[in-house]
Design a protein around this motif. Sequence first.
Motif, PDB file in Angstrom:
ATOM      1  N   UNK B   7       0.827  -1.214   0.000  1.00  0.00           N
ATOM      2  CA  UNK B   7       0.000   0.000   0.000  1.00  0.00           C
ATOM      3  C   UNK B   7       0.856   1.257   0.000  1.00  0.00           C
ATOM      4  N   UNK B   8       0.232   2.364  -0.336  1.00  0.00           N
ATOM      5  CA  UNK B   8       0.896   3.658  -0.237  1.00  0.00           C
ATOM      6  C   UNK B   8       0.637   4.190   1.175  1.00  0.00           C
ATOM      7  N   UNK B   9       1.705   4.275   1.961  1.00  0.00           N
ATOM      8  CA  UNK B   9       1.569   4.680   3.365  1.00  0.00           C
ATOM      9  C   UNK B   9       1.788   6.182   3.461  1.00  0.00           C
ATOM     10  N   UNK B  10       0.897   6.870   4.174  1.00  0.00           N
ATOM     11  CA  UNK B  10       1.108   8.304   4.411  1.00  0.00           C
ATOM     12  C   UNK B  10       0.853   8.601   5.884  1.00  0.00           C
ATOM     13  N   UNK B  13      -2.204   7.194   7.569  1.00  0.00           N
ATOM     14  CA  UNK B  13      -2.498   5.759   7.616  1.00  0.00           C
ATOM     15  C   UNK B  13      -1.331   4.902   8.090  1.00  0.00           C
ATOM     16  N   UNK B  17      -1.331   0.713   8.822  1.00  0.00           N
ATOM     17  CA  UNK B  17      -0.582  -0.316   8.089  1.00  0.00           C
ATOM     18  C   UNK B  17       0.404  -1.038   8.993  1.00  0.00           C
TER      19      UNK B  17
END
Lengths: 390, 147
Positions: B7-10, B13, B17
């Motif tokens: 996933x794209x973690x920011x 979030x 994750x």
Amino acid sequence: MNANDAAVIIGAYEHPGRELPDKSLAQIHAEVAIGALADAGLTLDDVDGFFLGHDAPGYGGGWVSMAEYLGLRSLTYMDSTESGGASPIYHVSHAAAAIAAGKCNVALITLAGKPRTGIQPGGGGPLRPEDSFEMGMFTGAGLVSTYALAAQRHMYEYGTTSEQLAEIKVAATIHASHNPNAFLQKVMTVEDVVNSPLVADPLHRADCCLVTDGGGAVVVVSREVARSLNRQPVKILGQGEAAKLTDGGRVDLTYTSAVQSGPRAFEQAGVTVNDIDYVSIYDSFTITVLEILEDLGFCEKGEGGRFVMDGTLVAPHGRLPFNTDGGGLSNNHPGHRGGITKIIEAVRQLRGEANQGVQVPDCEIALVHGNGGDLGTRMRSATMILGRDA
Amino acid sequence: MLPAPKPVVNPDTAEFWKATAEGRFLGRRCDDCGEAIWYPRPICPFCHSANTRWEEFTGLGSVYSYSVVHRAGGEWKGVTPYVLAYVELDEGPRMMTNIVDCDVDEVAIGDKVEVVFEDTGDGNALPRFRPVQSQSAQSQTAQSQTA
Ligand SMILES: [Zn+2]
């Protein structure tokens, strides 16, 4: 003065092509621009307002590059409102508001695409915050399968059937058979539709819109400009916009934002569903049409399946003739965007210029509805009510 | 197995994750209006308060809608038919996900499901859902394993 009284639609043009491998995307925009202006008796030199969505190639949401390509030298107003396939329906009302505010007098709105024989721009840009939770690479969700989620839930709650959805496609194919430019010329039966391959249960291939190259344009001008032209104007009686988003996860797949945009348009126009002679309804999928008809109040919520049976939507004598060009389901869905063709066919109906066999007798009031985005997640709606000019 | 890309973690979030690596399913809760928020973000979309916090969700829910997908592109082309679904979490939100470890022809709206985590190979896992085995089915499985 009501903003909508200040402006009228005066030009409309649909590109006759459905497969255009030898034309650039910019060229298609240019050809439809010139076509719609010619329909109005105008030229590119008259344009001072320019409206396009992100289907236009290039910088500035398209309008900078396209203004340069076309040589538009007199622009005083530019708008690149992007709302998916519904964008041009927003653009018409935004153009009317800009004209009423004195910001421009001749507004050009174009849409074009070539997903069939080329590459379609758009959809790029930075990652959206929700992407890791639902975008296709993580869930295998695609446009058909997310609309399928909506169809499945509608069937569960209201008993809607695949055969009822198929009636919508059948009506579209009957209309397309009267349109020499339509991509699909063959009339289909309910059996043909439900026997076409399942793409994402419960939606079959024939429940889905076409993939076509092409485009279209419309021209909105001030009343004053219209008086100087020898072309029948179309009145903009009312308009409404709305968005329905995922609301912190409280998704409800059984309705669209037409429940808000519709009443706004009806109220401004001062008419009801009983006054509507013809409808252009966004038809990315059969389920899209069914939910929108309910949401606009043409029948009760959940009754759409029964409403569309028995030829209700078939022109010229059905109770509510729809998409008489064949729509995105059978005529043309240029660049995966059905908004411009919805406006153009309504204009044809109100001018009495629809194809022989589908012209609605005495068509005085038409409704145009666009759905941008996705029935399965988040969407934007634009409803517009148009009137024949006396 | 379905594709499980990382996933794209920011910053909104990262905690979510991280917890997936430990098999914990986090959601966001607003302490002002009390609503559970999906997808996770720090500002409450209901009352617009910033007074929100992580909460471990039960990972239980039911199928709100689903589609058995027969045609897909990219990596997903090779795994048809698969099930795309909205699961209504017991906490309230409905999330888009996949139903896995199931007979795709048996999935139905209303089915009880539970979260499973599918490893991305990058220190986290994607939350998906599988049917909750009924008590009798669970004990049968236990018996057959014993035998
Ligand atoms: Zn709150």
